[in-house]
Design a protein around this motif. Structure first.
Motif, PDB file in Angstrom:
ATOM      1  N   PRO A  55       0.810  -1.226   0.000  1.00 56.06           N
ATOM      2  CA  PRO A  55       0.000   0.000   0.000  1.00 56.06           C
ATOM      3  C   PRO A  55       0.845   1.278   0.000  1.00 56.06           C
ATOM      4  CG  PRO A  55      -0.858  -1.573   1.582  1.00 56.06           C
ATOM      5  CD  PRO A  55       0.447  -2.114   1.111  1.00 56.06           C
ATOM      6  N   ILE A  56       1.956   1.276   0.763  1.00 54.04           N
ATOM      7  CA  ILE A  56       2.809   2.468   0.800  1.00 54.04           C
ATOM      8  C   ILE A  56       3.453   2.702  -0.561  1.00 54.04           C
ATOM      9  CG2 ILE A  56       4.930   3.418   1.777  1.00 54.04           C
ATOM     10  CD1 ILE A  56       4.209   2.102   4.418  1.00 54.04           C
ATOM     11  N   ARG A  57       3.913   1.615  -1.193  1.00 55.83           N
ATOM     12  CA  ARG A  57       4.528   1.764  -2.517  1.00 55.83           C
ATOM     13  C   ARG A  57       3.520   2.280  -3.536  1.00 55.83           C
ATOM     14  NH1 ARG A  57       6.143  -3.691  -5.202  1.00 55.83           N
ATOM     15  NH2 ARG A  57       3.859  -3.676  -5.407  1.00 55.83           N
ATOM     16  N   ASP A  58       2.292   1.759  -3.475  1.00 58.95           N
ATOM     17  CA  ASP A  58       1.258   2.214  -4.406  1.00 58.95           C
ATOM     18  C   ASP A  58       0.904   3.680  -4.151  1.00 58.95           C
ATOM     19  OD1 ASP A  58       1.230  -0.288  -5.490  1.00 58.95           O
ATOM     20  OD2 ASP A  58      -0.526  -0.977  -4.353  1.00 58.95           O
ATOM     21  N   PHE A  59       0.885   4.076  -2.868  1.00 63.78           N
ATOM     22  CA  PHE A  59       0.587   5.475  -2.546  1.00 63.78           C
ATOM     23  C   PHE A  59       1.680   6.402  -3.060  1.00 63.78           C
ATOM     24  CE2 PHE A  59       1.288   8.995   0.469  1.00 63.78           C
ATOM     25  CZ  PHE A  59       0.105   9.703   0.268  1.00 63.78           C
ATOM     26  N   LEU A  60       2.936   6.012  -2.882  1.00 73.10           N
ATOM     27  CA  LEU A  60       4.041   6.848  -3.339  1.00 73.10           C
ATOM     28  C   LEU A  60       4.096   6.959  -4.853  1.00 73.10           C
ATOM     29  CD1 LEU A  60       6.893   5.720  -0.909  1.00 73.10           C
ATOM     30  CD2 LEU A  60       5.547   7.822  -0.819  1.00 73.10           C
ATOM     31  N   ARG A  61       3.485   5.991  -5.538  1.00 71.82           N
ATOM     32  CA  ARG A  61       3.497   6.033  -6.994  1.00 71.82           C
ATOM     33  C   ARG A  61       2.284   6.728  -7.584  1.00 71.82           C
ATOM     34  NH1 ARG A  61       5.764   0.042  -8.917  1.00 71.82           N
ATOM     35  NH2 ARG A  61       7.892   0.327  -8.107  1.00 71.82           N
ATOM     36  N   THR A  62       1.431   7.296  -6.748  1.00 74.22           N
ATOM     37  CA  THR A  62       0.276   8.023  -7.267  1.00 74.22           C
ATOM     38  C   THR A  62       0.709   9.318  -7.936  1.00 74.22           C
ATOM     39  OG1 THR A  62      -0.069   9.114  -5.127  1.00 74.22           O
ATOM     40  CG2 THR A  62      -1.263   7.051  -5.527  1.00 74.22           C
ATOM     41  N   ARG A  63      -0.126   9.817  -8.781  1.00 76.60           N
ATOM     42  CA  ARG A  63       0.194  11.033  -9.526  1.00 76.60           C
ATOM     43  C   ARG A  63       0.377  12.231  -8.600  1.00 76.60           C
ATOM     44  NH1 ARG A  63      -0.841  12.303 -14.936  1.00 76.60           N
ATOM     45  NH2 ARG A  63      -0.781  14.531 -15.400  1.00 76.60           N
ATOM     46  N   GLU A  64      -0.491  12.335  -7.582  1.00 83.56           N
ATOM     47  CA  GLU A  64      -0.433  13.482  -6.679  1.00 83.56           C
ATOM     48  C   GLU A  64       0.881  13.523  -5.903  1.00 83.56           C
ATOM     49  OE1 GLU A  64      -4.468  12.765  -7.927  1.00 83.56           O
ATOM     50  OE2 GLU A  64      -2.959  11.448  -7.012  1.00 83.56           O
ATOM     51  N   VAL A  65       1.309  12.374  -5.383  1.00 84.55           N
ATOM     52  CA  VAL A  65       2.567  12.334  -4.638  1.00 84.55           C
ATOM     53  C   VAL A  65       3.746  12.670  -5.549  1.00 84.55           C
ATOM     54  CG1 VAL A  65       4.152  10.830  -3.368  1.00 84.55           C
ATOM     55  CG2 VAL A  65       1.702  10.723  -2.914  1.00 84.55           C
ATOM     56  N   GLY A  66       3.737  12.163  -6.758  1.00 85.32           N
ATOM     57  CA  GLY A  66       4.798  12.480  -7.705  1.00 85.32           C
ATOM     58  C   GLY A  66       4.874  13.960  -8.017  1.00 85.32           C
ATOM     59  N   GLU A  67       3.730  14.605  -8.145  1.00 87.33           N
ATOM     60  CA  GLU A  67       3.713  16.048  -8.422  1.00 87.33           C
ATOM     61  C   GLU A  67       4.202  16.852  -7.228  1.00 87.33           C
ATOM     62  OE1 GLU A  67      -0.013  15.828 -11.615  1.00 87.33           O
ATOM     63  OE2 GLU A  67      -0.353  16.407  -9.531  1.00 87.33           O
ATOM     64  N   PHE A  68       3.807  16.443  -6.026  1.00 85.12           N
ATOM     65  CA  PHE A  68       4.282  17.138  -4.832  1.00 85.12           C
ATOM     66  C   PHE A  68       5.797  17.001  -4.693  1.00 85.12           C
ATOM     67  CE2 PHE A  68      -0.029  17.731  -3.709  1.00 85.12           C
ATOM     68  CZ  PHE A  68      -0.085  18.620  -2.642  1.00 85.12           C
ATOM     69  N   LEU A  69       6.311  15.803  -4.875  1.00 80.89           N
ATOM     70  CA  LEU A  69       7.751  15.588  -4.767  1.00 80.89           C
ATOM     71  C   LEU A  69       8.503  16.333  -5.867  1.00 80.89           C
ATOM     72  CD1 LEU A  69       7.971  11.784  -3.889  1.00 80.89           C
ATOM     73  CD2 LEU A  69       8.365  13.725  -2.373  1.00 80.89           C
ATOM     74  N   SER A  70       7.951  16.363  -7.064  1.00 77.30           N
ATOM     75  CA  SER A  70       8.597  17.081  -8.164  1.00 77.30           C
ATOM     76  C   SER A  70       8.680  18.571  -7.853  1.00 77.30           C
ATOM     77  CB  SER A  70       7.821  16.856  -9.463  1.00 77.30           C
ATOM     78  OG  SER A  70       7.809  15.493  -9.818  1.00 77.30           O
ATOM     79  N   GLY A  71       7.607  19.128  -7.303  1.00 80.17           N
ATOM     80  CA  GLY A  71       7.623  20.536  -6.941  1.00 80.17           C
ATOM     81  C   GLY A  71       8.631  20.834  -5.851  1.00 80.17           C
TER      82      GLY A  71
END
Length: 362
Positions: A55-71
């Motif tokens: 579940p944690i891996r799937d959450f970290l791979r969501t689009r929203e988390v990726g955008e937050f980390l990219s920012g």
């Protein structure tokens, strides 16, 4: 030989305590013996921790988390490179030291050395990471939500009302999802991270009064309580609204127009740098007078004459320096905002490709 009497099964056993003998039932006596390796245990309690890795891996791979980390990563990398320009810009906007870029640069070197160009950069890095993460993440999320809402609204054709012989149709087609998302991004990030902006400006402008982050936090709280960390919030929100709206709208509009003219699907890295710089230049030019008023309110207490509100701050600048005073430091601001905007978008799109498209890390 004397014959041994057959042994009878002993039901009870004796325990001797001094001069006393107690009869202990055999069942109780057996319970006191340690369990053998082969005997079954009477009961056993096991606790099984759920496996949360998937579940944690799937959450970290969501689009929203990726955008937050990219920012967050884009903001940190940009500020690390452009910290000297931010220091010079802040000093010129609030009226500290020389009135030109070269003079401010020389003054900082003479008074504080080379490290003075990065004064307040520690808190600036702590500020920009959550700010850019929240801002860019909010922008992407609201833009998708607004676009989806418009599409659904078109499918159901929206609500219709009839007043007499007049038919009224409500539509969201006139609303720009990019503009709404840009405004929301600026407001949300400002509300969340404004205290860090106050700390950064105090550390940059008056390093002698606020030599460290802990001292700055303690002194600001002692002088004005929690409200002191939100000094200048109203003009910040007022100034952020046109800036953020224009900034994101111009970037998306320029990017879309350029791609259509060149008949390509996306920009390359140098094109992102140029388009981002133009968007930052336009937004900064439009909202710069409000930025001057905001800075005056935030650091005015250091000079003993803090204007009561944004209108008073603008009037004070015009009275003392004329209309041109509203754009004092504009050159330094553009010198900082343009490369910062371009580099931020370039890094942001690059990190999105890594985290969301190629999924190299997450």
């Amino acid at each position: 030989m004397p014959q041994k009497s057959p042994s009878l099964p002993q039901k009870n056993r004796y325990r001797v305590f001094g001069n006393m003998a107690l009869v202990v039932p055999k069942e109780l006596d057996e319970l006191e013996k340690p369990f053998s390796l082969h005997s079954p245990k009477p009961f056993e309690i096991r606790f099984q921790v759920p496996d949360l890795r998937v579940p944690i891996r799937d959450f970290l791979r969501t689009r929203e988390v990726g955008e937050f980390l990219s920012g967050a990563l884009a903001g940190a990398m940009t500020k690390a490179v452009l910290a000297p320009l931010e220091t010079i810009r802040t000093r010129m906007v609030v009226g500290v030291g020389s009135k030109n870029i070269t003079g401010s640069f020389i003054e900082i070197i003479e008074q504080q050395g080379w490290q003075g160009l990065w004064a307040g950069n520690g808190i600036n890095m702590l500020r920009i990471i959550p700010t850019q993460a929240i801002e860019l993440g909010t922008f992407e999320c609201v833009k998708r939500t607004m676009t989806s809402a418009q599409e659904k609204w078109k499918q159901i054709e929206g609500p219709k009302f009839q007043i007499g012989h007049v038919n009224v149709n409500f539509s969201l087609s006139w609303v720009s999802p990019v503009a709404v998302a840009g405004a929301a991004a600026g407001i949300v990030s400002t509300l969340a991270c404004h205290p860090l902006e106050v700390l950064k400006d105090r550390l940059t402008v008056s390093p002698d009064i606020y030599p460290s982050l802990s001292i700055a936090i303690s002194k600001i709280y002692k002088d004005g309580g929690v409200g002191a960390f939100y000094a200048g919030l109203s003009p910040t929100l007022v100034g952020m609204l046109p800036y953020s709206t224009c900034y994101y709208f111009m970037y998306e509009k320029l990017k879309k127009s350029y791609c259509q003219s060149k008949k390509k699907k996306s920009l390359n890295r140098p094109e992102m740098l140029v388009v981002g710089a133009l968007a930052g230049f336009t937004a900064s030019t439009i909202s710069f007078p409000l930025e001057v008023a905001r800075k005056r309110l935030m650091v005015g207490a250091l000079q003993g004459k803090c204007p009561p509100n944004m209108v008073a701050a603008l009037a004070e600048v015009i009275r003392d320096e004329g209309l041109m005073g509203l754009y004092r430091g504009w050159g330094a601001s553009c010198l900082k905002v343009m490369p910062a905007s371009g580099i931020t978008w370039m890094f942001y799109e690059a990190w999105k490709d890594i985290l969301l498209v190629e999924k190299r890390i997450l």
